[in-house]
Design an enzyme around this catalytic site. Structure first.
Site, short mmCIF file in Angstrom:
data_model
loop_
_atom_site.label_atom_id
_atom_site.label_comp_id
_atom_site.label_asym_id
_atom_site.label_seq_id
_atom_site.Cartn_x
_atom_site.Cartn_y
_atom_site.Cartn_z
N LYS A 77 38.18 40.98 40.77
CA LYS A 77 39.18 40.48 41.57
C LYS A 77 39.76 40.17 40.23
O LYS A 77 39.68 39.47 38.83
CB LYS A 77 39.62 39.53 42.63
N SER A 109 43.84 38.98 50.35
CA SER A 109 44.44 39.36 49.17
C SER A 109 43.35 39.55 47.51
O SER A 109 43.64 40.11 47.21
CB SER A 109 44.59 37.42 47.85
N SER A 147 40.46 35.66 52.69
CA SER A 147 41.15 36.79 50.95
C SER A 147 40.17 37.22 50.96
O SER A 147 39.95 38.52 50.20
CB SER A 147 41.58 36.29 49.88
N1 GLN Z 1 46.47 35.33 52.76
C1 GLN Z 1 46.87 33.82 52.45
C2 GLN Z 1 47.00 33.64 51.93
O1 GLN Z 1 47.77 34.30 51.88
C3 GLN Z 1 44.96 33.86 52.51
C4 GLN Z 1 44.89 34.54 50.61
C5 GLN Z 1 43.39 33.79 50.24
O2 GLN Z 1 42.72 33.72 50.89
N2 GLN Z 1 43.97 33.51 49.33
O3 GLN Z 1 48.18 32.54 51.35
#
Ligand code: GLN
Length: 488
Positions: free
Chosen positions: A80, A155, A179
């Site tokens: 990532k 994400s 995520s």
């Molecule tokens: N979707 C969640 C957010 O927008 C979790 C994101 C994540 O786990 N980095 O914060």
């Protein structure tokens, strides 16, 4: 070589050991695959083919001398675009870091090198890991390999899509509220968020430091267990990394094989908003475990209704503080329109950050402001403790908790972008696991009628990753969902 790209890691390890192919040949197969499909998939933000092939070459040389560093020596892994890899771009999918190059290796990258893995590419994500669909990336939207009109989850969008589509066999993501698990579920692969503290956060761009945790993606639970082994361990450079011994995950999970565990099924996770096809798949997984001789116990996790509001206070508060460092002076982007110091801060930040990131900075600054701190941040921390207690109470009588990973399968691009709250609901089943600091795993457990993957989540006691891996492996051994591949 094309028949290699969807093979599970176990077979790749064997192929390298038996000299059926070299690491260079294997790596080239994924590079070719990436060239063939990534124009459509858009999982990669950047890659450095020469660097990657050099790492593969070095692995082949070690193997020729019988000096392999680990079983995974020579296996490619995608990162990532949030992990520092010395000399490589690190954008976090944000304009503000567009030209940033990592000056050093994250601890986990160092560990990948020490085990001989070959690092292939920098994978797309939601900007600063804020989002659930990749649509917050400043650069591109990644597609779901099962249906290109749909999102892959987020994400860690590119990390999940690239493994699902055979562009790389393993990858790493981060999980602050879901995520890793949510994109794993939406792309039909395995993803694990380790216990908070298992993996060092040193060299990982911080979003919400008390929740962030890095973890692996693979096609199988064994693949995930192997990559987890590489990245775990205490680290003097991260004060929150756990000072406790790391077990042999693969060995431990296999030694648990014949155990009949008790699984808790929380009623609150099966309420309104859960897609009926997902419900049916999860229910048949529960039946499967019952038939295996596991004990299935209905439980209550009542605090789930507070998970999303608490998360969006704690996470945004920490984000507003972590993101203060992007000031237009250090790092990369500085507004060309800025004439005064104040303008350097203001314009660089307002031009460099995307809308969702700004929304969160505003929210986070507000909940921390004097006068509101106790009402919001202080209270959220207390409720966070209750969520933790709720799980720990459940773990007195169950060994793991089984839930859906996501309430809905992959949705269409654009479907939720205008409604932040609808987007936030994607993480309803995953977020409380981060708030409580627990390990959580998602594995494929079915498909909808329109051929979209469905994921099941297993949540474990702190530091009991091997237990949930073993429970997941039992399911995997007797089902073939994880062997299906997208037509792309
Ligand atoms: N979707 C969640 C957010 O927008 C979790 C994101 C994540 O786990 N980095 O914060």
């Amino acid at each position: 070589m094309n028949d290699l790209i969807f093979k599970p890691v176990e077979e790749l390890i064997k192929g390298l050991q038996d000299k059926q192919f070299s690491s260079v040949e294997l790596t080239k197969a994924y590079i070719q695959r990436t060239h063939a499909i990534d124009d459509q998939l858009k999982a990669f933000l950047s890659f450095d083919e020469d660097k990657t092939l050099k790492e593969a070459q070095a692995s082949d040389e070690r193997r020729a001398k019988n000096q392999c560093l680990s079983d995974l020596d020579g296996i490619p892994v995608g990162l990532k675009d949030i992990f520092s890899e010395k000399g490589q771009p690190l954008t976090c999918a944000s304009r503000i870091l567009e030209k940033f190059v990592s000056p050093y290796d994250a601890t986990l990258v160092k560990k990948l090198r020490q085990s001989g893995l070959v690092m292939w590419g920098r994978l797309n994500m939601d900007e600063f890991a804020m989002g659930s669909s990749s649509e917050n990336s400043a650069f591109q939207v990644t597609s779901n390999p099962w249906n290109l009109e749909r999102i892959p989850g987020g994400s860690s969008s590119g990390s999940a899509a690239a493994v699902a589509a055979g562009e790389v066999p393993l990858s790493l993501g981060t999980d602050t509220g879901g995520s890793i698990r949510q994109p794993a579920a939406l792309c039909g692969i395995v993803g694990l968020k380790p216990t908070y503290g298992r993996v060092s956060r040193y060299g990982i761009v911080a979003y919400a430091s008390s929740l962030d945790q890095a973890g692996p993606f693979a096609r199988t639970t064994k693949g995930v267990a192997r990559l987890l082994q590489v990245i775990c361990g205490s680290d003097a450079k991260d004060a929150t990394s756990a000072r406790r011994p790391v077990p042999q995950f693969l060995k431990e999970m296999c030694s648990f094989q014949d155990k009949k565990w008790t699984l808790g099924v929380p009623e609150e996770y099966f309420g309104e908003g859960l897609d009926p096809e997902i419900r049916a798949s999860i229910e048949s997984a529960i039946d499967f475990y019952r038939k295996c001789g596991y004990i299935i116990k209905p439980i209550h996790l009542k605090t789930i209704e507070y998970a999303i509001p608490v998360y969006y206070i704690v996470a945004t508060a920490e984000a507003s503080s972590n993101l203060a460092r992007y000031d237009g002076i250090r790092y990369t982007y500085r507004s060309p329109r800025a004439k005064t110091v104040d303008e350097v801060f203001d314009l660089s930040r307002s031009e460099g950050f995307g809308d969702e990131v700004k929304r969160r900075i505003l929210l986070g600054t507000y909940v921390l402001s004097s006068g509101y701190y106790d009402a919001f941040y202080g209270k959220a921390q207390k409720v966070r403790r209750l969520i933790h207690n709720d799980f720990m109470e459940a773990f007195k009588t169950v060994d793991a908790v089984l839930t859906p990973t996501s309430p809905v399968p992959a949705f269409k691009k654009g479907e939720r972008t205008s409604d932040p709250l609808a987007m936030y609901l994607s993480d309803i089943y995953t977020i409380s696991v981060n708030l409580a600091g627990l390990p959580g795993l998602s594995i494929p457990c079915g498909f909808t009628q329109s051929q979209l993957p469905i994921g099941m989540q297993l949540i474990g006691r702190p530091f009991e990753e091997s237990t949930i891996l073993s429970i997941a492996h039992e399911f995997e051994r007797q089902h073939s969902f994880h062997t299906q591949t997208p037509q792309l």
